[in-house]
Each structure stands twice: as structure tokens, then as C-alpha cells.
Write an enzyme that holds these catalytic residues in place. Structure first.
Site, short mmCIF file in Angstrom:
data_model
loop_
_atom_site.label_atom_id
_atom_site.label_comp_id
_atom_site.label_asym_id
_atom_site.label_seq_id
_atom_site.Cartn_x
_atom_site.Cartn_y
_atom_site.Cartn_z
N ASP A 1 0.83 -1.21 0.00
CA ASP A 1 0.00 0.00 0.00
C ASP A 1 0.87 1.26 0.00
O ASP A 1 0.55 2.24 0.67
CB ASP A 1 -0.96 0.01 1.20
N TYR A 2 1.94 1.21 -0.75
CA TYR A 2 2.79 2.40 -0.88
C TYR A 2 2.33 3.30 -2.03
O TYR A 2 3.13 3.78 -2.83
CB TYR A 2 4.26 2.00 -1.07
#
Lengths: 697, 120
Positions: free
Chosen positions: A354-355
Site C-alpha cells: 500500500d505504498y
């Protein structure tokens, strides 16, 4: 500095004003003539630049002040010498506070625009408002009546978009217009002077963004960031609520005629040949990377720069397509004349953390050693790396190294063997060690040390694991996030605030997810308990269609005490030399006054460095204004030294970007104090203006 | 022993309760410390835990040596903490602060302990 009587007086006068405006709006039925689409399609942009491309010195005409998103104002009335005299000039309350269904989900994150004598903003539930920039008095409001069921992860409206139709007569309705994207996925255009819907835009002022997305599931597909206008094309992405299912709404990016609301193009990475709406019965490619944050743009080049997020789902990538792996978590430059990507730059390969790119990148004429400049774009990331790219070509001006990445986890064959690292600057800190574990006492510290040793941790990009917890550091809150960075090209300085906190995660096998009854949003259950703050993103997300659900302990906090397992500071603010990327100063951001064990405020005035959400602004006089931290303070910081010169207590969390502007010869600093459920700050509906005392008063 | 029990006043009871608390804290730290050691982590917690068990046990028996053991643990903790995190105040907080608070209580109980040791 707040007197309750003063606040009360404003509330009363404003509610009266609101009432009057509403009656007017109801009574008004005539539809004055609007500019035609042919006018807008004429490429008059270079002859008549939009305020958003070149704002007047006293204005703040786009979310990042201008399309290039410097967050830097040329104003200099408020200086390091006199900033301590700042006082509240006015307070406005939107009146938009959570009712039952919205409890625990509010995070307005609102940043107003200022053009001419007016402020334009939106509330958490998308009520559009215009205020008198001098007094904060409400001039009009338009309530699109968004159903609370449409609230995705948060009720947020980061801002609105201002557009002037070229060559339109001033008295024409919607010659100047305010546009917003809503939680229920509509684009709405209203007249900037009256707040009346622009009848010539879409269907009576509204464009339905659900078109081509597929089954309408409220809260799954929402716009929370202001769209941008490039050469008359209104470009928007949308937030797709994380963690629900592989078969999620598409991340399609769409460009509309800003005057008529007609779809000009769609960029669906999974279907490059599709340029408009998908054929009847089909949808844009589902599950593709989306853009939930704010884009920046170059009017001259006609490029819009899209900070793309991750594919659905975040923590498993086994079935991602080639295109998804190509564009996920990349900055994509699209030519608005064609709707096609010109270049793209990826900041994480095969992102299972989830970057997303959360920051709005900043355009800058980047100084070279020989005195020349390069048209560049500065791109911060959640991992903390800051990239400087040639904005015409996407090539990095500094070395980008591909460093060996850890392997293992549940899909070792799919992970990228390397990950990029910026040779320019990184906000990230060295890898965690056991001794970085924290607590109030040796006992909770010991507990955290045991957890550290039991978890899988191989540094940044530790692969997700199912048999044990894995440490993700930095967590998905950054590094730098949507608050973005501010750039003063004249001083040659970047100001970046950042988070420095790990997440403590684990993939959940499907059977266990079933036992825990983790259900996706389309099953009519978003796992939230309305009595408390909504769970952190990823704290038990089903990831339907993937072999695993995900459990995120955001900020890695110990049970019982609620204290973080890692030592402070949890956030800071840093000045970076623009030309070299070297750190000029670095200070913790935020005090411990509102934080403490068991959720009890410690009232300690010490600068501890708290988690933060929201960005800075810079002034020509050498001041930084920023709230963002969880101490509910807004502060002015000396750009040269990092010293806090002034602060004031906000009535709610300051998780929003402030602006500064000039009206009637007076400089104001305005911040939306709306709080943030995930940051656990008090929720409010305040917009607060500060200014120096008026002469003679 | 009979005279001891008969003469245990408020101070005496407080001493006993405190000593038992030290033993419990020591047991928690030692148990967690063993776990941490088996995971390849720091030995400090196991050693400090054993120190607190011994210190508390001695104090419960009205032995002044318990005080010396306590301050040995405190001194060792200080040295270990400075070695691990230097002079960083936020990081010294969990490592040292609790021991200092307990140390102040130990000092306050010193007269009681001396009096009671003399009657053994």
C-alpha cells in the site's frame, strides 16, 4: 485565543446568512445563458492563463496554490519578526458535523482556494461554500446532499477547483465556476459568484462518475481530491476503498470538457484502445491502480501528472496484469490532448505494501550547476524517497539505484528482486532494531521487543507473510503523504513533513477471514463499529478474490496501553536544499500535549514528534505554516532554522493544508480545523483565519 | 518470628507488599526475558528480572541486602540504558524512569527495613 462568545456570534450570524442564501437559490429558476463548448475548445489557454496557472500574488488559486503545486506564496507582510502577534481574524463553521452514520468517519482535510475577494471550499460531505475572504462571511453554499452511506474510508473533501471560461462575459452564469468531485462520485460545477449549478455542465451541473465503473456500491468509489484543469480538460481519478476485493472499481482516469462536462477521453490502462465509455454492459478494467490524491499539471506542455496508487488488492499481487505492474505506484504524465501516457516513473515495483503515491508532486525549474534550469517535477513518496524528474521526459535528474530487495513471504516468485532508491534525498530512517522498541515501562517495552523478534522483518519492502506478523517500515502513512511538500525555488528549499512509524501486519488465511466474518463493502457491511473511530485502513480487510485477507496494526501500537511499540519521534519536518538534496535542518513535528498512555492527554508541552497528516505552506518572508500533527496546534516555523516561532491551539485537529492570501491589503493565514478519525484528533467544522492586528485598532 | 509478626506496623506491611510487588515485577520481566532470549534478543530483561526477584525476596525477609541488590539492578540498568540509547530522553524514559520511582520508595522504606532487620 478563542473566545466562545465570538464563535457563537459567528455561528448565529452565519446560520442566518445560510438561510437567506438557500431561499434565494430555491426561488431562482431561470437558466441564464452559458458559454458554449466551442468557446472552451478553442485553445486560448496561452493567451488567457487561468488563475490556477498563474495566481495573483495575493491569491491561492489551486489546491497547491497553483497547478504546479509549490505551496509557496510571495506574500511577506507576516514575517519571522512579527508572526508572534498573529491573532484570530475570523472563524467560520461549515455546520457539517457527523451524524449517526458518519460517526468515526470524518476527516474533512479541507483546504480552501482564494481567488479575488472570495474563498471557495468544501465540507466533509461536499457542501460547497464561498466566503468573503476578508470577513469569513458566507456568500453562498451548495449542498449536493451526499448520502452518508457514500462515505468511503473517510468523509474527506480536500478541496475544490476554480476555472474561468476564456472569453466569457463576466456576467454570464458560470463564466467563473467552482468544481468538486464528491464522495458519491459526481463532478459538480457551480457558478463561482452565486453557487448556482452550471446547467450546461453535464446533466444540469453534474457528471456521474459511476458511468462505466460497474455495479454501484456506495462508498467503494469516491472522489476526495480536487480535479485539475489542463488546457480546458478537467481530469479526475477517484479513491477506490482499499482492501475490499480484487474485482474492484477501475482506476480509470478521465478527462472532461470543463465547460460542458462531456467526456473527452478515458485512460484505462487495462484497455488502451478504449478512449471513451466502455460498450454497454462492460466496464472499465476492474481492479486497476487508481489515483485518489491530487494531480499537478503543466498548462504549457498540456501534461497532467498523476500520482497513481496501487492495484486492488494492496497486499497480494498474484493476479495482477502486466499493465498493472507497469503503472502501479507510478507517476504517470498524460497528454490531455490525447489522453495517452507520455511517460511514467515507478517508485515501487510490485507494490504489496500500500505504498500508493499520496503526495501531489511539485513543478519547479530545477537549478543546474551551470546556472541553467531544467523543467522538473519533484515527487515525494510514502517510503520517503524524493525524486526529481525532467517533467518533459520523465528521466531522473539524479541517479536512481535499483537496490536488492528482500524476498520470501507468500509470493516469493512474484516479488521484484530490486526496488528503486533515489540518489537525491530520502526522508526514511535506518532499519528498525530491537532496541528501537518502546513503551512506558520496561514491561510493555519488553512485550514490544518480543513482538519485534517474533515478526518477519528484513528492512524496507519486507514481504507480506501469513505465518507470522511482518513489519512494514515506513508504514502506509508515509514518509510523505497527501499533505505533500512545499518548494521555494527562490530560496532553493524544499520543506517536507513526514511520518516515521511502522505498521505491524499479517496476511490472514481465507478460512480465518471467514471465521472472523471479514466481509467486503458490497456485502453491505464495512466492518465498522459506529460507536468508535472507524478501524484503520487494512485492520481486517477481506481482500476477496485473493488467497489472503489483511490485518494491519497501523502505527504498531501495543494492546492495553495503546502506546506505540517504537520510540518517538513519530514525525518530523525537514528542510532540504533544492539543488543538492542535502538536509538543511530536521526537527520533530508536534508536541506530546494531546497524547499519552491509555489515550489520556499528557499535557506535556515537549516536542515529541507526532504522527501527522497535512502539509506545509511557505511564504516569501521565510515562514512555514503547518498544523498536521496530532497536538491540534497550528504553528509558524522559521524557514532558515526550523525554530517554532508561534503557535495557536485549534479547536479540532489541523489535518489539512493551510493557505495564505491577501485581501484588502491584509495577509491572512487560513486553516480548516476538521480533525481526523484515523489520527484520533477532535472532529470539527472550523475554518479559522489568522492575521496581524489591524493598524489603529 | 512471633515478635516480628506482632510488631509489623503500617510500615512493615507496606514493606512486605512492596517486596511482593518487586518479586511479581521480577517474575514478569524474567519470564518475558527468557522468551526474548530464546528469540535471540537482549539478555537484559532476564537478568534484571532475576535481580528484582532476589531483591524483593530479601526485602520480604527484612534483609537490608535486598536494598543493595535493588540499587545494583538500578545501576546496571542505567549503564545498560546509556549503552543502548545514549542520552536520548524519550528512549531513557521506559528504561530508567520506573526503576527510579521504585528506588525512591526503596529509600523511603529504608528506615523501616533497618529497624526490622535489627529485630531479626
Amino acid at each position: 485565543m478563542f473566545t466562545s462568545l465570538r464563535v457563537l456570534a459567528y455561528v448565529v450570524s452565519l446560520s442566518l446568512a445560510t438561510h437567506a442564501v438557500a431561499q434565494n437559490a430555491e426561488g431562482e429558476t431561470e437558466v441564464p445563458e452559458e458559454p458554449t463548448s466551442s468557446e472552451a475548445q478553442t485553445p486560448t489557454f496561452s493567451a488567457t492563463p487561468q488563475p490556477s496557472d498563474d495566481p495573483a500574488p495575493g491569491d491561492w488559486a489551486a489546491w497547491g496554490r497553483e497547478s504546479g503545486a509549490s505551496r509557496h506564496s510571495p506574500l511577506d507582510e507576516i514575517t519571522p519578526d512579527n508572526v508572534s502577534q498573529l491573532e484570530v481574524a475570523w472563524i467560520y463553521r461549515t455546520g457539517d458535523m457527523p451524524e449517526e452514520e458518519g460517526q468515526g468517519k470524518y476527516a474533512p482535510e479541507t483546504t480552501p482556494l482564494k481567488v479575488g475577494d472570495n474563498l471557495y471550499l468544501c465540507s466533509a460531505m461536499n457542501v460547497m461554500v464561498s466566503l468573503d475572504a476578508r470577513t469569513g462571511e458566507e456568500q453562498w453554499r451548495h449542498d449536493p446532499e451526499v448520502d452518508p452511506g457514500a462515505i468511503p474510508y473517510s468523509a474527506s473533501c480536500r478541496g475544490v477547483t476554480y476555472y474561468e471560461v476564456p472569453d466569457a462575459a463576466d456576467d454570464q452564469l458560470c463564466a467563473t465556476r467552482i468544481i468538486e468531485g464528491t464522495l458519491d462520485a459526481r463532478l459538480i460545477a457551480v457558478d463561482a459568484q452565486t453557487g448556482e449549478l452550471c446547467q450546461g455542465f453535464g446533466d444540469g451541473g453534474t457528471v456521474d462518475l459511476w458511468a462505466g465503473i460497474g455495479e454501484k456500491v456506495p462508498g467503494w468509489y469516491s472522489v476526495t481530491s480536487p480535479p485539475v484543469v489542463v488546457q480546458g480538460v478537467l481530469v479526475t481519478g477517484a479513491q477506490v476503498k482499499d482492501g475490499q476485493a480484487e474485482d474492484a472499481p477501475s482506476g480509470v482516469i478521465r478527462g472532461y470538457d470543463v465547460v460542458t462536462g462531456e467526456l473527452e477521453w478515458a485512460w484505462d490502462m487495462g484497455n488502451p484502445n478504449l478512449d471513451g465509455l466502455p460498450p454497454e454492459g462492460e466496464t472499465y478494467t476492474r481492479g486497476t491502480p487508481n489515483m485518489w490524491t491530487t494531480a499537478s499539471s503543466d498548462e504549457e506542455l498540456g501534461y497532467v501528472y498523476l500520482p497513481m496508487g496501487n492495484s486492488s488488492v494492496d497486499y497480494w499481487g498474484g493476479n495482477r496484469s502486466e499493465e498493472e505492474n507497469e503503472f502501479s505506484t507510478s507517476l504517470v504524465a498524460i497528454d490531455v490532448n490525447t489522453g495517452e501516457p507520455v511517460w511514467h516513473f515507478q517508485t515501487v515495483h510490485y507494490d504489496v505494501w500500500d505504498y500508493d503515491l499520496g503526495s501531489q508532486p511539485t513543478l519547479v525549474d530545477f537549478p543546474r550547476d551551470d546556472g541553467s534550469t531544467v523543467p522538473a517535477i519533484i515527487l515525494p513518496s510514502k517510503q520517503g524517497d524524493i525524486y526529481v524528474l525532467n517533467r518533459e521526459t520523465g528521466e531522473s535528474l539524479f541517479p536512481v539505484e535499483e537496490v536488492e530487495a528482500p524476498t520470501g513471504g507468500v509470493e516469493p516468485d512474484n516479488l521484484s528482486p530490486t526496488q528503486p532508491r533515489s540518489g537525491y534525498h530520502s526522508l526514511a530512517f535506518p532499519n528498525l532494531e530491537e532496541k528501537d522498541m518502546w513503551g512506558m515501562t520496561p514491561i510493555d517495552q519488553l512485550w514490544c521487543r518480543i513482538q519485534f523478534r517474533r515478526a518477519s522483518y528484513k528492512g524496507m519492502y519486507t514481504p507480506p507473510t501469513v505465518d507470522q506478523r511482518f513489519i512494514q517500515y515506513p508504514g502506509y502513512n508515509g514518509g510523505n503523504d497527501w499533505g505533500s511538500t512545499a518548494v521555494d525555488a527562490e530560496r532553493g528549499i524544499i520543506i517536507a513533513n513526514y511520518n516515521d512509524i511502522p505498521n505491524f501486519n499479517r496476511l490472514i488465511p481465507r478460512e480465518e477471514a471467514e471465521e472472523r466474518n471479514l466481509r467486503p463493502i458490497y456485502a453491505g457491511d464495512d466492518n465498522t463499529d459506529s460507536d468508535t473511530d472507524g478501524p484503520a485502513e487494512g485492520a481486517g480487510d477481506p481482500q476477496v478474490g485473493a488467497p489472503y485477507a489483511i490485518d494491519v496494526n497501523a502505527g504498531w501500537r501495543a494492546p492495553v496501553t495503546g502506546m506505540p511499540c517504537t520510540a518517538p519521534p513519530y514525525g518530523g519536518i525537514r528542510a532540504i536544499d533544492l539543488a543538492s538534496g542535502e538536509t538543511l535542518w530536521d526537527e520533530p513535528l508536534g508536541t506530546a500535549r494531546k497524547n499519552g498512555p491509555f489515550g489520556i492527554p499528557s499535557h506535556m508541552p515537549f516536542k515529541i514528534g507526532t504522527p501527522n497528516n497535512g502539509g506545509p505552506l511557505l511564504t516569501a518572508s521565510g515562514l512555514i505554516f503547518i498544523a498536521a500533527a496530532t497536538d491540534d496546534l497550528i504553528r509558524a516555523i522559521d524557514t532558515e532554522t526550523g525554530e517554532v516561532l508561534w503557535n495557536d491551539v485549534l479547536p479540532a485537529g489541523g489535518q489539512a493544508n493551510p493557505i495564505t492570501y491577501e485581501a484588502n491589503g491584509r495577509q491572512y493565514v487560513v486553516i480548516g480545523a476538521g480533525g481526523h478519525h484515523f489520527m484520533e484528533t477532535p472532529i470539527g467544522d472550523y475554518v479559522i483565519a489568522y492575521a496581524l492586528p489591524e493598524d489603529g485598532n | 518470628m512471633a515478635t516480628n509478626k506482632a510488631s509489623r506496623g503500617v510500615g512493615g506491611w507496606f514493606l512486605l507488599v512492596f517486596a511482593i510487588i518487586l518479586v511479581i515485577l521480577g517474575l514478569i520481566l524474567a519470564a518475558g526475558g527468557i522468551w526474548l532470549v530464546t528469540l535471540g534478543g537482549s539478555w537484559y530483561y532476564l537478568i534484571a528480572g532475576l535481580g528484582l526477584i532476589i531483591s524483593g525476596g530479601l526485602m520480604a525477609r527484612d534483609l537490608l541486602t535486598g536494598v543493595w541488590v535493588y540499587f545494583l539492578v538500578l545501576l546496571g540498568t542505567l549503564i545498560w540504558a546509556l549503552w543502548e540509547v545514549g542520552l536520548s530522553p524519550w528512549e531513557l524514559l521506559p528504561r530508567v524512569f520506573g526503576y527510579i520511582v521504585l528506588g525512591v520508595i526503596v529509600l523511603a522504606l529504608l528506615p523501616t527495613l533497618k529497624r526490622r532487620q535489627a529485630t531479626i
